[in-house]
Design a protein around this motif. Structure first.
Motif, short mmCIF file in Angstrom:
data_model
loop_
_atom_site.label_atom_id
_atom_site.label_comp_id
_atom_site.label_asym_id
_atom_site.label_seq_id
_atom_site.Cartn_x
_atom_site.Cartn_y
_atom_site.Cartn_z
N MET A 1 -89.64 11.39 -16.88
CA MET A 1 -89.98 12.31 -15.81
C MET A 1 -91.03 11.67 -14.92
SD MET A 1 -88.93 15.21 -14.79
CE MET A 1 -88.12 15.69 -16.29
N SER A 2 -90.87 11.84 -13.57
CA SER A 2 -91.77 11.18 -12.65
C SER A 2 -93.19 11.70 -12.77
CB SER A 2 -91.28 11.38 -11.21
OG SER A 2 -91.19 12.75 -10.91
N SER A 3 -94.15 10.84 -12.54
CA SER A 3 -95.56 11.20 -12.61
C SER A 3 -96.31 10.33 -11.63
CB SER A 3 -96.08 10.98 -14.03
OG SER A 3 -96.08 9.61 -14.33
N VAL A 4 -97.66 10.46 -11.62
CA VAL A 4 -98.46 9.70 -10.67
C VAL A 4 -98.32 8.20 -10.91
CG1 VAL A 4 -100.14 11.52 -10.24
CG2 VAL A 4 -100.47 10.01 -12.18
N THR A 5 -97.95 7.82 -12.13
CA THR A 5 -97.79 6.40 -12.45
C THR A 5 -96.34 5.94 -12.35
OG1 THR A 5 -97.59 6.90 -14.81
CG2 THR A 5 -99.80 6.44 -13.95
N GLU A 6 -95.43 6.86 -12.04
CA GLU A 6 -94.00 6.54 -11.96
C GLU A 6 -93.73 5.57 -10.82
OE1 GLU A 6 -90.87 6.27 -13.48
OE2 GLU A 6 -91.15 8.39 -13.90
N LYS A 7 -92.87 4.60 -11.07
CA LYS A 7 -92.45 3.68 -10.03
C LYS A 7 -91.20 4.23 -9.36
CE LYS A 7 -94.29 -0.58 -12.07
NZ LYS A 7 -93.95 -1.94 -12.58
N PHE A 8 -91.17 4.13 -8.03
CA PHE A 8 -90.03 4.61 -7.26
C PHE A 8 -89.33 3.43 -6.60
CE2 PHE A 8 -92.21 8.51 -7.91
CZ PHE A 8 -91.29 9.53 -7.74
N HIS A 182 -85.43 28.78 -13.99
CA HIS A 182 -86.56 29.71 -14.07
C HIS A 182 -87.14 29.99 -12.69
CE1 HIS A 182 -90.17 31.68 -15.51
NE2 HIS A 182 -90.93 30.77 -14.92
N LYS A 183 -87.41 28.92 -11.93
CA LYS A 183 -88.07 29.09 -10.63
C LYS A 183 -87.16 29.74 -9.59
CE LYS A 183 -91.64 28.22 -10.03
NZ LYS A 183 -92.83 29.02 -10.33
N THR A 184 -85.89 29.34 -9.54
CA THR A 184 -84.99 29.95 -8.56
C THR A 184 -84.73 31.41 -8.89
OG1 THR A 184 -83.02 29.14 -9.75
CG2 THR A 184 -83.85 27.79 -7.93
N SER A 185 -84.73 31.75 -10.18
CA SER A 185 -84.57 33.15 -10.57
C SER A 185 -85.76 33.98 -10.07
CB SER A 185 -84.45 33.27 -12.09
OG SER A 185 -84.37 34.62 -12.49
N GLU A 186 -86.96 33.43 -10.21
CA GLU A 186 -88.15 34.11 -9.70
C GLU A 186 -88.07 34.31 -8.19
OE1 GLU A 186 -91.52 31.76 -10.88
OE2 GLU A 186 -91.81 32.89 -12.75
N ALA A 430 -86.69 18.44 -6.92
CA ALA A 430 -86.45 18.32 -8.36
C ALA A 430 -85.28 17.40 -8.67
CB ALA A 430 -86.22 19.69 -8.98
N VAL A 431 -84.15 17.55 -7.93
CA VAL A 431 -82.95 16.77 -8.28
C VAL A 431 -82.99 15.36 -7.71
CG1 VAL A 431 -81.52 18.83 -8.48
CG2 VAL A 431 -81.57 17.58 -6.30
N THR A 432 -84.02 15.04 -6.94
CA THR A 432 -84.18 13.65 -6.48
C THR A 432 -85.41 13.00 -7.12
OG1 THR A 432 -85.40 14.40 -4.50
CG2 THR A 432 -83.01 14.06 -4.28
N GLY A 433 -86.00 13.68 -8.11
CA GLY A 433 -87.08 13.09 -8.90
C GLY A 433 -88.41 12.97 -8.19
N LYS A 434 -88.60 13.71 -7.10
CA LYS A 434 -89.83 13.59 -6.32
C LYS A 434 -90.96 14.46 -6.84
CE LYS A 434 -87.42 11.98 -2.23
NZ LYS A 434 -86.19 11.72 -2.96
N GLU A 439 -95.16 18.51 -15.23
CA GLU A 439 -96.53 18.56 -14.74
C GLU A 439 -96.74 19.78 -13.86
OE1 GLU A 439 -100.46 17.59 -14.14
OE2 GLU A 439 -99.02 16.79 -15.60
N MET A 440 -95.73 20.10 -13.06
CA MET A 440 -95.81 21.27 -12.18
C MET A 440 -95.95 22.55 -12.99
SD MET A 440 -93.24 22.13 -9.02
CE MET A 440 -93.68 23.31 -7.76
N GLU A 441 -95.17 22.68 -14.05
CA GLU A 441 -95.26 23.87 -14.90
C GLU A 441 -96.62 23.96 -15.59
OE1 GLU A 441 -91.65 23.67 -17.36
OE2 GLU A 441 -90.99 25.43 -16.25
#
Length: 452
Positions: A1-8, A182-186, A430-434, A439-441
């Motif tokens: 999962m992407s994070s601040v250290t993730e390489k793009f 979860h989020k889209t349901s909310e 979310a579906v493009t890994g950005k 971490e968001m949750e």
């Protein structure tokens, strides 16, 4: 999962952009099994063919899979095996609302699916992850690149399996799908609440108008039986008048062909599409005619205070002509010009927006194949009319009250649009890994704890 250290790295796909470097980029056909549906077979080809229900593009809605009709076709045992529908499949529209998708959330045993749909399955990837990708593709406008909308557009199997996407391993797909569910349901719940509020406000709008134009503003005024079951009692001093007896003008606008008449500029030319909920919405799609043509067609010219009523299509919609649209011409609209001593077109505009006025108008429509209103018929309808001074008071009252209600409605619509934009953005990110959904949750949970 992407994070601040993730390489793009650049995905090489314009609508996706950069993705985490451990995500895979390839065609949909590499990750998923795609099957185009069966052509409708109305007749038996062999004695063993069975009449079976089938799903088609109209059953695939943004809100999910909706089957409430009895579409049936003949299918062989081979067809039933090849075009079966299982819980967990993803159905994607090949035609119609191209690219719209829905998950099969229950058993459809014995069903097949028509060739207006693709069925998507996978053993190694989360099919619902592709469902969210398809939403991102549609929201980004990339779907228009995939199909030619200048003709009858189709998302063929070749084009669908050739679409490049980026996905992580299945474990990360599952986490992202769970997060988005979860989020889209909310968000959808918040949107539904706002839509319900708008419905209540619309009901209030209707009630305020109907009360004012059938009961007046004075709760202590003496009442009498109107003789009309829909209305009940009305103020004692109000009258019921035939429309034809209280008008100086009751006629059609121009009703001839307009193909060689319309221009890019000139005199404004009002049509039915410009008339909605008591207002003239000319900017929606402006039409014009030459000044010389307009001068030759005085019958279709409008004056300030005229009421125009839609004759065909959205029958009964009306609007009063303001100074801004004075001396414009109109097409296939009924022009109602009240006698000056009788009252105001603006009052009639509110009157026909009430339940009683609107449905009274519709009761005069004629034509089975092409329903329409005719001035010769509506001249006989009875209009509930207070004295002119009282009409003015009602106009002023409704202008204030309805403006306030519509202002609140417009605010709610803007909020809904912002929710929808956020929903679209969240899915794309979310579906493009950005975004790192885990971490968001965590951040959301920390904020909830801090605020409690």
């Amino acid at each position: 999962m992407s994070s601040v250290t993730e390489k793009f790295e650049d995905s090489g796909v314009h609508w996706i952009g950069s993705v985490p470097d451990h995500w895979s980029v390839s065609k949909i056909g590499y990750f998923y099994e795609v099957q185009l549906g069966k052509m409708v077979q109305p007749n038996k080809k062999s004695e063993t063919d069975k009449l079976v229900p089938y799903l088609k593009a109209v059953n695939v809605q943004d809100s999910g899979l909706k089957y409430n009709d009895e579409n049936k076709m003949y299918a062989s045992s081979t067809d039933l095996a090849k075009y079966d529908v299982e819980k967990g499949d993803l159905l994607v529209c090949e035609g119609g609302e191209i690219g719209r998708s829905a998950l099969v959330d229950k058993e459809y045993k014995g069903f097949v699916f028509q060739n207006s749909l693709h069925r998507v399955r996978s053993t190694f990837n989360n099919v619902q992850f592709l469902h969210y990708i398809m939403q991102a593709i549609r929201n980004s406008g990339y779907i228009d690149v995939l199909v030619n909308r200048l003709t009858i557009a189709h998302l063929t199997r070749e084009r669908l399996i050739g679409v490049k996407i980026a996905i992580p391993n299945k474990g990360e797909q599952d986490v992202i799908v769970q997060f988005l569910n979860h989020k889209t349901s909310e968000i959808d719940t918040l949107i539904a609440d706002k839509q319900k509020l708008i419905e209540l406000l619309e009901e209030k709008r209707q009630a305020v108008i109907s009360e004012a134009v059938t009961k007046g503003l004075d709760p202590d005024v003496p009442m009498k039986d109107s003789g009309v079951a829909w209305i009940g009692e009305i103020p004692e001093h109000w009258g019921l008048n035939r429309l034809g007896t209280i008008t100086d003008k009751l006629s059609n606008g121009y009703v001839g062909p307009t193909r060689d008449v319309l221009r890019d500029h000139g005199i404004r030319y009002l049509q039915s599409l410009h008339i909605k909920q008591g207002k003239v919405l000319f900017d929606k799609k402006p039409y014009y005619v030459d000044e010389s043509w307009g001068s030759k067609h005085e019958k279709s010219k409008l004056k300030k205070g005229d009421l125009v009523i839609v004759q065909t299509g959205d029958i009964g919609q009306c609007a009063v002509i303001t100074r801004e649209f004075e001396d414009t011409n109109c097409h296939a609209l009924i022009i109602v010009r009240l006698k000056e001593h009788v009252g105001f077109g603006e009052y009639l505009n509110w009157y026909f927006q009430s339940n009683y006025g609107f449905f009274s108008l519709l009761s005069f429509k004629t034509g089975a194949l092409h329903p329409h209103l005719d001035p010769g018929r509506i001249k006989n309808m009875k209009i509930l009319l207070p004295p002119k001074e009282e009409q003015e008071n009602i106009i002023n009252y409704l202008n204030r009250e309805i403006t306030d209600i519509e202002s609140i409605i417009n605010i709610q619509k803007k909020i809904i649009n912002r929710f929808k934009e956020y929903r679209q953005s969240l899915i794309y990110e979310a579906v493009t890994g950005k975004i790192d959904v885990q971490e968001m949750e965590r951040k959301i949970e920390q904020e909830e704890v801090s605020s409690s």
